[in-house]
Design a protein around this motif. Structure first.
Motif, mmCIF file in Angstrom:
data_model
loop_
_atom_site.group_PDB
_atom_site.id
_atom_site.type_symbol
_atom_site.label_atom_id
_atom_site.label_comp_id
_atom_site.label_asym_id
_atom_site.label_seq_id
_atom_site.Cartn_x
_atom_site.Cartn_y
_atom_site.Cartn_z
ATOM 1 N N ALA A 175 -66.598 -70.889 8.246
ATOM 2 C CA ALA A 175 -65.469 -70.561 7.369
ATOM 3 C C ALA A 175 -65.776 -69.390 6.438
ATOM 4 N N THR A 176 -66.988 -68.831 6.558
ATOM 5 C CA THR A 176 -67.379 -67.735 5.652
ATOM 6 C C THR A 176 -66.948 -66.366 6.150
ATOM 7 N N GLY A 177 -66.611 -66.257 7.439
ATOM 8 C CA GLY A 177 -66.281 -64.960 8.027
ATOM 9 C C GLY A 177 -67.502 -64.220 8.543
ATOM 10 N N LYS A 178 -68.691 -64.721 8.233
ATOM 11 C CA LYS A 178 -69.926 -64.058 8.670
ATOM 12 C C LYS A 178 -70.275 -64.375 10.117
ATOM 13 N N PHE A 179 -69.683 -65.454 10.629
ATOM 14 C CA PHE A 179 -70.016 -65.904 11.982
ATOM 15 C C PHE A 179 -68.740 -66.136 12.793
ATOM 16 N N THR A 180 -68.876 -65.920 14.104
ATOM 17 C CA THR A 180 -67.744 -66.103 15.020
ATOM 18 C C THR A 180 -68.079 -67.184 16.035
#
Length: 299
Positions: free
Chosen positions: A222-227
């Motif tokens: 949910a951080t946007g750092k990981f997909t």
């Protein structure tokens, strides 16, 4: 003779009155016993079990909390009545407890297999949540964009460029990398190294690996750092959140099912991921996170 008949009738009437008062008191005693809400020793289970506890208390039930029970113990503890209810997953019930294959099953099919399969153990399930915590593979978002990878097929084609971080099991378990190799074609990764499971996101963040196995409700997603990469050939079955309940406890606490169904209807994958982010990424106490969510979504 007439007097004896009158006395006998009077005794029968008294017995009937006593029976009429005894039965409700027994039922009342059963329903007034605290509901024991358990959890596994992982943050998602603890947070959801606390939400369950709050919902049951809101219905007027007394609740005893038993968090941090070993994954290998909690199912049998619920069979024995040492726990009345705890959050689990349809896939875990089917594959780990019932030892059945879940590949290719829909969410509703998995839920039915789980529900029907544990009846013999004196257990049942209520409605399953839309939240699905199944197996997956994730990449740092910058690397996923760099190599144009959005799903496992694209990861397989680019595997020679990717250092893969494992937790020591993923490359060995039949339902993990071996299954990926079987369905998608061999993943010829640049390297595969094993790390502590709690360090996998940090390892990717540090650039030591570009992919790793994850759970699909991990807070880091949910951080946007990981997909999270799409399992485009559906090799991993649904693991929808569901309450596992001792049937005797469910019968003696009739409002339990309605209360927990109301909660689970709101627990989507996105909601679970955000709850996990608050606990595991932001460092908030799981009880605080659970209470805030309950107040905003249910109360």
């Amino acid at each position: 003779m007439k007097m004896k008949k009158v006395i006998a009738l009077s005794l029968l009437s008294l017995a009937g009155l006593l029976a009429g008062t005894t039965i409700p008191s027994i039922a009342s005693a059963a329903s007034s016993r605290p509901i024991i809400v358990g959890s596994k020793n992982v943050s998602e289970s603890k947070t959801v079990s606390e939400i369950y506890a709050l919902a049951l208390e809101h219905e007027g039930y007394k609740v005893t909390r038993k968090p941090n029970i070993s994954n290998n113990v909690i199912f049998s503890a619920t069979q024995k009545g040492e726990v009345d209810v705890y959050p689990d997953y349809t896939g875990t019930i089917v594959e780990a407890y019932l030892k059945k294959k879940g590949t290719g099953k829909s969410a509703s099919q998995m839920a039915k297999l789980a529900h029907d399969g544990i009846q013999k153990d004196g257990l049942t399930t209520f409605k399953y949540a839309p939240g699905d915590n199944r197996q997956g593979v994730a990449m740092p978002t910058k690397d996923a964009k760099k190599y144009h990878i959005t799903n496992l097929s694209e990861l397989q084609k680019n595997a020679k460029k990717i250092n893969f971080a494992s937790q020591g099991e993923f490359e060995k378990r039949a339902d993990a990398l071996p299954e990926m190799n079987k369905v998608y074609g061999k993943f010829d990764f640049k390297s595969i190294k094993d790390y502590d499971v709690n360090l996998l996101y940090k390892i990717m963040e540090q650039g030591k690996a570009q992919a790793a196995p994850v759970s699909t409700t991990d807070g880091q997603l949910a951080t946007g750092k990981f997909t999270l990469l799409k399992d485009n050939k559906n090799i991993w079955p649904p693991y929808n959140l569901v309450p596992v309940v001792n049937k005797k406890a469910a019968k003696s606490h009739p409002k339990m099912e309605r209360a927990l169904n109301k909660v689970d209807a709101k627990l989507t994958t996105k909601q679970l991921t955000n709850l996990n982010k608050k606990v595991n990424v932001n460092g908030q106490n799981y009880k605080t996170v659970a209470k805030n969510w309950y107040n905003q979504n249910i109360k």
